[in-house]
Design a protein around this motif. Sequence first.
Motif, PDB file in Angstrom:
ATOM      1  N   GLY A   1      -3.186  20.480   4.549  1.00  0.00           N
ATOM      2  CA  GLY A   1      -2.527  19.564   3.625  1.00  0.00           C
ATOM      3  C   GLY A   1      -1.085  19.889   3.320  1.00  0.00           C
ATOM      4  N   GLU A   2      -0.553  20.964   3.888  1.00  0.00           N
ATOM      5  CA  GLU A   2       0.832  21.339   3.623  1.00  0.00           C
ATOM      6  C   GLU A   2       1.810  20.651   4.576  1.00  0.00           C
TER       7      GLU A   2
ATOM      8  N   ILE B   1      -4.423  19.375  17.526  1.00  0.00           N
ATOM      9  CA  ILE B   1      -3.004  19.676  17.375  1.00  0.00           C
ATOM     10  C   ILE B   1      -2.212  18.783  18.323  1.00  0.00           C
ATOM     11  N   ALA B   2      -1.202  18.104  17.809  1.00  0.00           N
ATOM     12  CA  ALA B   2      -0.337  17.259  18.635  1.00  0.00           C
ATOM     13  C   ALA B   2       1.110  17.597  18.329  1.00  0.00           C
ATOM     14  N   ILE B   3       1.962  17.496  19.349  1.00  0.00           N
ATOM     15  CA  ILE B   3       3.377  17.825  19.180  1.00  0.00           C
ATOM     16  C   ILE B   3       4.245  16.606  19.460  1.00  0.00           C
TER      17      ILE B   3
ATOM     18  N   LYS C   1      -5.208  16.880  13.464  1.00  0.00           N
ATOM     19  CA  LYS C   1      -5.323  17.495  12.140  1.00  0.00           C
ATOM     20  C   LYS C   1      -3.996  18.153  11.758  1.00  0.00           C
ATOM     21  N   LEU C   2      -3.287  18.642  12.775  1.00  0.00           N
ATOM     22  CA  LEU C   2      -1.992  19.292  12.574  1.00  0.00           C
ATOM     23  C   LEU C   2      -0.972  18.639  13.491  1.00  0.00           C
ATOM     24  N   LEU C   3       0.112  18.154  12.899  1.00  0.00           N
ATOM     25  CA  LEU C   3       1.186  17.507  13.652  1.00  0.00           C
ATOM     26  C   LEU C   3       2.379  18.448  13.696  1.00  0.00           C
ATOM     27  N   LEU C   4       2.831  18.786  14.905  1.00  0.00           N
ATOM     28  CA  LEU C   4       4.010  19.613  15.109  1.00  0.00           C
ATOM     29  C   LEU C   4       5.184  18.705  15.443  1.00  0.00           C
ATOM     30  N   LEU C   5       6.306  18.885  14.764  1.00  0.00           N
ATOM     31  CA  LEU C   5       7.503  18.090  15.038  1.00  0.00           C
ATOM     32  C   LEU C   5       8.670  19.026  15.305  1.00  0.00           C
TER      33      LEU C   5
ATOM     34  N   ARG D   1       1.457  12.978   5.707  1.00  0.00           N
ATOM     35  CA  ARG D   1       0.716  14.039   5.006  1.00  0.00           C
ATOM     36  C   ARG D   1      -0.312  13.443   4.041  1.00  0.00           C
ATOM     37  N   GLU D   2       0.076  12.373   3.355  1.00  0.00           N
ATOM     38  CA  GLU D   2      -0.844  11.728   2.419  1.00  0.00           C
ATOM     39  C   GLU D   2      -2.080  11.173   3.127  1.00  0.00           C
ATOM     40  N   SER D   3      -1.955  10.863   4.421  1.00  0.00           N
ATOM     41  CA  SER D   3      -3.094  10.336   5.177  1.00  0.00           C
ATOM     42  C   SER D   3      -4.064  11.438   5.598  1.00  0.00           C
ATOM     43  N   GLY D   4      -3.722  12.699   5.328  1.00  0.00           N
ATOM     44  CA  GLY D   4      -4.610  13.798   5.647  1.00  0.00           C
ATOM     45  C   GLY D   4      -4.178  14.652   6.821  1.00  0.00           C
ATOM     46  N   VAL D   5      -2.979  14.424   7.342  1.00  0.00           N
ATOM     47  CA  VAL D   5      -2.477  15.195   8.475  1.00  0.00           C
ATOM     48  C   VAL D   5      -1.538  16.280   7.960  1.00  0.00           C
ATOM     49  N   THR D   6      -1.798  17.521   8.342  1.00  0.00           N
ATOM     50  CA  THR D   6      -0.942  18.644   8.000  1.00  0.00           C
ATOM     51  C   THR D   6       0.256  18.657   8.945  1.00  0.00           C
ATOM     52  N   VAL D   7       1.410  19.102   8.457  1.00  0.00           N
ATOM     53  CA  VAL D   7       2.649  18.996   9.236  1.00  0.00           C
ATOM     54  C   VAL D   7       3.349  20.347   9.313  1.00  0.00           C
TER      55      VAL D   7
END
Length: 235
Positions: free
Chosen positions: A27-28, A77-79, A155-159, A182-188
Amino acid sequence: MLEVKDINVFYGAVHALHDVSLHVKNGEIVSVVGANGAGKSTLMWTISSVVPYSSGSITFNGHPMPRQTDETVKNGIAIVPERRRLFVSLSVMENIVMGSWLRDKNDKESVEQDMEYCFSLFPVLRQRLSQRSGTLSGGEQQMLAITRALMSKPKLLLLDEPSLGLAPMLVESLFETLLRVRESGVTVLLVEQNATQALAISDRGYVMETGRVTRTGSGEELALDPDIRKAYLGE
């Protein structure tokens, strides 16, 4: 959710990452800031299983990170890579479909729902579905790159440097969108040279210099630190 512990990465004889450690909680939004050549992109490619590490460990939700990129995506995990790296000869729609390639092909309803969600984030993409992605503006290409990543249902988005080359107004809109993601539940986990914007939306941040983590703290603490303001915020 993610724990990187004492990883070392080499490009031949070049020691690119030196005992780098960081963690990201569910959630961060966590930012990694630093100058060009600090090792930020290498860190992101290592977490994505594109670049191998020689020592240390990476765990995701308590399990060792696989060393294959497709397994990493399947794990959640997606980038969004630096400079977007779209399939420029394919249409916008084809790029979006590629993002969902590893998902269950029988779950068409869920895929369509996620596509509609992405169009709510970036309405202009709905108008560009048949357009070749290489002909989009820089801002539209960044929207498509984020959409392609979100279509894998991470679950985790890397940018990696998402604001690179974008006009200031688009940069502000982009960071507002990341808050919605992030509000949709994806950590960044966000790598950025634009430290001002990145730290403003971040729960925590890390500062990297020459392949090492040199500072860590809350986004607010780092944004107010005089040394960081002088080095990265132009003051």
